[in-house]
Design a protein around this motif. Structure first.
Motif, PDB file in Angstrom:
ATOM      1  N   VAL A   1       0.842  -1.203   0.000  1.00 57.33           N
ATOM      2  CA  VAL A   1       0.000   0.000   0.000  1.00 57.33           C
ATOM      3  C   VAL A   1       0.878   1.254   0.000  1.00 57.33           C
ATOM      4  O   VAL A   1       0.632   2.200  -0.756  1.00 57.33           O
ATOM      5  CB  VAL A   1      -0.957   0.007   1.219  1.00 57.33           C
ATOM      6  CG1 VAL A   1      -1.609   1.374   1.391  1.00 57.33           C
ATOM      7  CG2 VAL A   1      -2.019  -1.076   1.072  1.00 57.33           C
ATOM      8  N   ALA A   2       1.932   1.265   0.836  1.00 59.96           N
ATOM      9  CA  ALA A   2       2.808   2.434   0.939  1.00 59.96           C
ATOM     10  C   ALA A   2       3.493   2.728  -0.385  1.00 59.96           C
ATOM     11  O   ALA A   2       3.516   3.866  -0.851  1.00 59.96           O
ATOM     12  CB  ALA A   2       3.854   2.205   2.035  1.00 59.96           C
TER      13      ALA A   2
ATOM     14  N   GLY B   1       0.749   2.520  -3.617  1.00 61.30           N
ATOM     15  CA  GLY B   1      -0.197   3.612  -3.386  1.00 61.30           C
ATOM     16  C   GLY B   1       0.420   4.944  -3.763  1.00 61.30           C
ATOM     17  O   GLY B   1      -0.208   5.773  -4.430  1.00 61.30           O
ATOM     18  N   ALA B   2       1.670   5.149  -3.351  1.00 58.75           N
ATOM     19  CA  ALA B   2       2.370   6.396  -3.672  1.00 58.75           C
ATOM     20  C   ALA B   2       2.574   6.524  -5.183  1.00 58.75           C
ATOM     21  O   ALA B   2       2.349   7.584  -5.766  1.00 58.75           O
ATOM     22  CB  ALA B   2       3.712   6.443  -2.949  1.00 58.75           C
TER      23      ALA B   2
ATOM     24  N   LEU C   1      -0.906   7.234  -6.900  1.00 57.92           N
ATOM     25  CA  LEU C   1      -1.384   8.604  -6.673  1.00 57.92           C
ATOM     26  C   LEU C   1      -0.518   9.614  -7.428  1.00 57.92           C
ATOM     27  O   LEU C   1      -1.034  10.569  -8.010  1.00 57.92           O
ATOM     28  CB  LEU C   1      -1.378   8.921  -5.172  1.00 57.92           C
ATOM     29  CG  LEU C   1      -2.500   8.268  -4.357  1.00 57.92           C
ATOM     30  CD1 LEU C   1      -2.262   8.450  -2.864  1.00 57.92           C
ATOM     31  CD2 LEU C   1      -3.860   8.854  -4.742  1.00 57.92           C
ATOM     32  N   ALA C   2       0.804   9.403  -7.441  1.00 56.81           N
ATOM     33  CA  ALA C   2       1.701  10.330  -8.147  1.00 56.81           C
ATOM     34  C   ALA C   2       1.392  10.341  -9.643  1.00 56.81           C
ATOM     35  O   ALA C   2       1.313  11.399 -10.265  1.00 56.81           O
ATOM     36  CB  ALA C   2       3.161   9.954  -7.889  1.00 56.81           C
TER      37      ALA C   2
ATOM     38  N   PHE D   1      -1.969  12.041 -10.407  1.00 61.00           N
ATOM     39  CA  PHE D   1      -1.953  13.495 -10.294  1.00 61.00           C
ATOM     40  C   PHE D   1      -0.874  14.129 -11.177  1.00 61.00           C
ATOM     41  O   PHE D   1      -0.511  15.285 -10.984  1.00 61.00           O
ATOM     42  CB  PHE D   1      -1.807  13.913  -8.831  1.00 61.00           C
ATOM     43  CG  PHE D   1      -3.098  13.816  -8.063  1.00 61.00           C
ATOM     44  CD1 PHE D   1      -3.882  14.940  -7.837  1.00 61.00           C
ATOM     45  CD2 PHE D   1      -3.550  12.584  -7.611  1.00 61.00           C
ATOM     46  CE1 PHE D   1      -5.087  14.845  -7.153  1.00 61.00           C
ATOM     47  CE2 PHE D   1      -4.756  12.486  -6.921  1.00 61.00           C
ATOM     48  CZ  PHE D   1      -5.533  13.609  -6.686  1.00 61.00           C
TER      49      PHE D   1
ATOM     50  N   ALA E   1       2.544  13.407 -11.957  1.00 56.42           N
ATOM     51  CA  ALA E   1       3.961  13.597 -11.665  1.00 56.42           C
ATOM     52  C   ALA E   1       4.813  13.077 -12.826  1.00 56.42           C
ATOM     53  O   ALA E   1       4.383  12.194 -13.565  1.00 56.42           O
ATOM     54  CB  ALA E   1       4.337  12.863 -10.369  1.00 56.42           C
ATOM     55  N   GLU E   2       6.016  13.647 -12.999  1.00 51.99           N
ATOM     56  CA  GLU E   2       6.920  13.167 -14.044  1.00 51.99           C
ATOM     57  C   GLU E   2       7.524  11.823 -13.639  1.00 51.99           C
ATOM     58  O   GLU E   2       7.563  11.477 -12.458  1.00 51.99           O
ATOM     59  CB  GLU E   2       8.048  14.190 -14.251  1.00 51.99           C
ATOM     60  CG  GLU E   2       7.578  15.433 -14.979  1.00 51.99           C
ATOM     61  CD  GLU E   2       8.685  16.472 -15.064  1.00 51.99           C
ATOM     62  OE1 GLU E   2       9.860  16.055 -15.204  1.00 51.99           O
ATOM     63  OE2 GLU E   2       8.374  17.660 -14.991  1.00 51.99           O
TER      64      GLU E   2
ATOM     65  N   SER F   1      10.080  11.688 -10.834  1.00 53.65           N
ATOM     66  CA  SER F   1       9.487  11.880  -9.505  1.00 53.65           C
ATOM     67  C   SER F   1       8.787  10.611  -9.045  1.00 53.65           C
ATOM     68  O   SER F   1       8.837  10.253  -7.865  1.00 53.65           O
ATOM     69  CB  SER F   1       8.482  13.037  -9.521  1.00 53.65           C
ATOM     70  OG  SER F   1       9.080  14.218  -9.961  1.00 53.65           O
TER      71      SER F   1
ATOM     72  N   VAL G   1       9.635   8.549  -5.681  1.00 55.78           N
ATOM     73  CA  VAL G   1       8.682   8.456  -4.567  1.00 55.78           C
ATOM     74  C   VAL G   1       8.382   6.992  -4.211  1.00 55.78           C
ATOM     75  O   VAL G   1       7.972   6.693  -3.092  1.00 55.78           O
ATOM     76  CB  VAL G   1       7.372   9.243  -4.880  1.00 55.78           C
ATOM     77  CG1 VAL G   1       6.390   8.405  -5.678  1.00 55.78           C
ATOM     78  CG2 VAL G   1       6.720   9.733  -3.590  1.00 55.78           C
TER      79      VAL G   1
ATOM     80  N   LYS H   1       9.771   5.481  -0.856  1.00 54.70           N
ATOM     81  CA  LYS H   1       9.832   6.505   0.206  1.00 54.70           C
ATOM     82  C   LYS H   1       9.498   5.992   1.607  1.00 54.70           C
ATOM     83  O   LYS H   1       9.775   6.690   2.583  1.00 54.70           O
ATOM     84  CB  LYS H   1       8.928   7.691  -0.158  1.00 54.70           C
ATOM     85  CG  LYS H   1       7.489   7.317  -0.494  1.00 54.70           C
ATOM     86  CD  LYS H   1       6.579   7.270   0.686  1.00 54.70           C
ATOM     87  CE  LYS H   1       5.316   6.530   0.357  1.00 54.70           C
ATOM     88  NZ  LYS H   1       4.457   6.343   1.534  1.00 54.70           N
TER      89      LYS H   1
ATOM     90  N   THR I   1       8.109  11.628   4.427  1.00 55.23           N
ATOM     91  CA  THR I   1       7.214  10.511   4.761  1.00 55.23           C
ATOM     92  C   THR I   1       7.325  10.156   6.239  1.00 55.23           C
ATOM     93  O   THR I   1       6.317   9.965   6.925  1.00 55.23           O
ATOM     94  CB  THR I   1       7.578   9.271   3.910  1.00 55.23           C
ATOM     95  OG1 THR I   1       7.358   9.590   2.544  1.00 55.23           O
ATOM     96  CG2 THR I   1       6.728   8.071   4.301  1.00 55.23           C
TER      97      THR I   1
ATOM     98  N   GLU J   1       6.182  20.007  -8.677  1.00 52.60           N
ATOM     99  CA  GLU J   1       5.492  18.724  -8.506  1.00 52.60           C
ATOM    100  C   GLU J   1       4.839  18.630  -7.131  1.00 52.60           C
ATOM    101  O   GLU J   1       4.593  17.526  -6.644  1.00 52.60           O
ATOM    102  CB  GLU J   1       6.493  17.579  -8.664  1.00 52.60           C
ATOM    103  CG  GLU J   1       7.272  17.632  -9.970  1.00 52.60           C
ATOM    104  CD  GLU J   1       6.839  16.575 -10.951  1.00 52.60           C
ATOM    105  OE1 GLU J   1       5.848  16.849 -11.664  1.00 52.60           O
ATOM    106  OE2 GLU J   1       7.448  15.511 -10.979  1.00 52.60           O
TER     107      GLU J   1
ATOM    108  N   PRO K   1       1.136  16.503  -6.917  1.00 47.96           N
ATOM    109  CA  PRO K   1       1.187  15.034  -6.986  1.00 47.96           C
ATOM    110  C   PRO K   1       2.031  14.408  -5.878  1.00 47.96           C
ATOM    111  O   PRO K   1       1.633  13.377  -5.318  1.00 47.96           O
ATOM    112  CB  PRO K   1       1.807  14.746  -8.366  1.00 47.96           C
ATOM    113  CG  PRO K   1       2.311  16.031  -8.881  1.00 47.96           C
ATOM    114  CD  PRO K   1       1.568  17.114  -8.188  1.00 47.96           C
TER     115      PRO K   1
ATOM    116  N   ALA L   1       0.586  11.958  -3.041  1.00 52.91           N
ATOM    117  CA  ALA L   1       1.165  10.605  -2.991  1.00 52.91           C
ATOM    118  C   ALA L   1       1.693  10.294  -1.593  1.00 52.91           C
ATOM    119  O   ALA L   1       1.410   9.228  -1.042  1.00 52.91           O
ATOM    120  CB  ALA L   1       2.281  10.475  -4.029  1.00 52.91           C
TER     121      ALA L   1
ATOM    122  N   SER M   1      -0.659   7.745   0.632  1.00 48.68           N
ATOM    123  CA  SER M   1      -0.125   6.391   0.789  1.00 48.68           C
ATOM    124  C   SER M   1       0.349   6.130   2.212  1.00 48.68           C
ATOM    125  O   SER M   1       0.211   5.025   2.723  1.00 48.68           O
ATOM    126  CB  SER M   1       1.019   6.149  -0.202  1.00 48.68           C
ATOM    127  OG  SER M   1       2.117   6.966   0.113  1.00 48.68           O
ATOM    128  N   THR M   2       0.892   7.167   2.893  1.00 47.65           N
ATOM    129  CA  THR M   2       1.367   6.964   4.265  1.00 47.65           C
ATOM    130  C   THR M   2       0.198   6.690   5.215  1.00 47.65           C
ATOM    131  O   THR M   2       0.236   5.747   6.013  1.00 47.65           O
ATOM    132  CB  THR M   2       2.167   8.190   4.755  1.00 47.65           C
ATOM    133  OG1 THR M   2       3.267   8.401   3.854  1.00 47.65           O
ATOM    134  CG2 THR M   2       2.720   7.972   6.148  1.00 47.65           C
TER     135      THR M   2
ATOM    136  N   ALA N   1      -1.218   3.227   4.425  1.00 53.76           N
ATOM    137  CA  ALA N   1      -0.339   2.135   4.858  1.00 53.76           C
ATOM    138  C   ALA N   1      -0.392   1.964   6.381  1.00 53.76           C
ATOM    139  O   ALA N   1      -0.427   0.841   6.883  1.00 53.76           O
ATOM    140  CB  ALA N   1       1.099   2.401   4.404  1.00 53.76           C
TER     141      ALA N   1
END
Lengths: 235, 119
Positions: free
Chosen positions: A113-114, A117-118, A121-122, A125, A127-128, A131, A135, A138, A166, B89, B92, B96, B100-101, B104
């Motif tokens: 999930v950590a 999930g990151a 979501l990145a 939304f 993100a390049e 990035s 992430v 993290k 984080t 950035e 995003p 993220a 996610s934190t 989790a």
């Protein structure tokens, strides 16, 4: 007199001792405030040390690289500190024997999930790519995360910053979230904090109780190994 | 205390050596940690469980881990070198990290409680 003082300042600001002393003094002050405020999550000493030090460097125009020439003597201790985590981990193995079925499921789920999930979501939304790769690891401890980031095409130094953020987020928001969800068991709180917020979450967990801290160390170690093995494989 | 600090560094160095020799994705200090864990386990299995963690190792470990937070500060100050990338950035990355934190921590904590309750 003013010229003399600025001469001394210019001299001191170049000395590696400056970055080292500044780091330790800023941390001690932040830690004292943290304890004075009954370890309120928003008073997190890593967060405030970073804000104060970045502010001082910005205000005095000292570049980060020069600061790090001194601060690296603190940074380098992360290596032996990571090895030293074997001791609380070894102690926690007894409880691992009792609660392995919980950890065997909760830990991998938390790790997936950590990380994914990151990433999800990145990407969602906008993100390049660099990035997104930075992430992904993290949630695990800085030295592991930087190694993974390099391997999957991220920027290790950006990853280091995202890892710290984080950890601070986890240490600040984690304990109240767990209390809100009625998770009171020290084992469960430790596993959740260590798996999602690595060393900073573990440091926070040790503030709650040694048992919470031991479980956080265990979760952080296992999460680090699991992420280091799995993420480069699925990337 | 110094011999035990040296022991930690030796395990870290051995971890780096193993990582390079085998081309592992796992960083050296983590391999060193697993090595020390195995060594402590072997020592305990040898019938010395009561004194499984030597006192000197105990002392150097609590000195290092007692101020674990301090050790993250120098890397954390590095945030100032990535302010422009972080600014472009910001949305995003913030979504993220926070999303996610929280997810989790909630997943880990709630699953542990659910599974612990079972006999």
């Amino acid at each position: 007199m003013i010229d003399d003082l600025s001469d001394i300042w210019v001299y001191l600001a170049r000395d590696p001792l400056f970055g080292l002393t500044l780091t330790i003094v800023a941390y001690l002050a932040a830690d004292r405030v943290y304890r004075r405020l009954a370890m309120h999550p928003l008073a997190n000493p890593v967060l405030w040390s970073v804000i104060v030090l970045a502010g001082v460097l910005w205000a005095t125009g000292i570049p980060y690289d020069r600061y790090f020439e001194g601060a690296q003597f603190v940074h380098v201790l992360l290596g032996p500190a990571t090895v030293a985590l074997a001791v609380p981990l070894y102690r926690a193995l007894g409880t691992l024997r009792q609660s392995w079925h919980g950890i065997a499921l909760a830990l991998p789920v938390s790790v997936v999930v950590a990380s994914l999930g990151a990433v999800g979501l990145a990407v969602l939304f906008g993100a390049e790519d660099v990035s997104v790769a930075s992430v992904a690891p993290k949630a695990v401890t800085t030295p592991i995360a930087m190694g993974i980031s390099e391997r999957i095409g991220g920027l290790p130094s950006l990853t280091a910053v995202l890892v710290i953020l984080t950890g601070i987020l986890g240490a600040v928001l984690g304990p109240p979230l767990l209390t809100l969800l009625k998770v009171r068991d020290p084992k469960a709180r430790g596993i959740a904090l260590g798996a999602a917020a690595h060393g900073i979450g573990t440091a926070r967990a040790f503030n709650e109780s040694p048992e919470t801290g031991a479980h956080a160390s265990l979760a952080m170690g296992l999460a680090g190994v699991l992420t280091a093995v799995l993420l480069p494989l699925v990337w | 205390m110094l011999p035990w600090l040296a022991l930690l560094l030796v395990f870290q160095l051995a971890g780096e050596a193993v990582r390079h020799a085998l081309g592992l994705p796992v960083p050296g200090p983590v391999i060193g940690m697993l090595g020390l864990l195995l060594a402590l386990g072997a020592r305990g299995a040898w019938g010395r469980a009561a004194e499984a963690v030597p006192e000197g190792l105990e002392r150097v470990t609590s000195a290092l881990l007692g101020h674990l937070s301090l050790l993250f500060v120098p890397a954390g100050v590095g945030v100032m070198t990535h302010l422009s990338l972080l600014a472009t950035e910001a949305v995003p990355l913030a979504v993220a990290l926070i999303g996610s934190t929280l997810a989790a921590i909630a997943a880990g904590g709630v699953l542990m409680v659910r599974l612990e309750r079972r006999p």
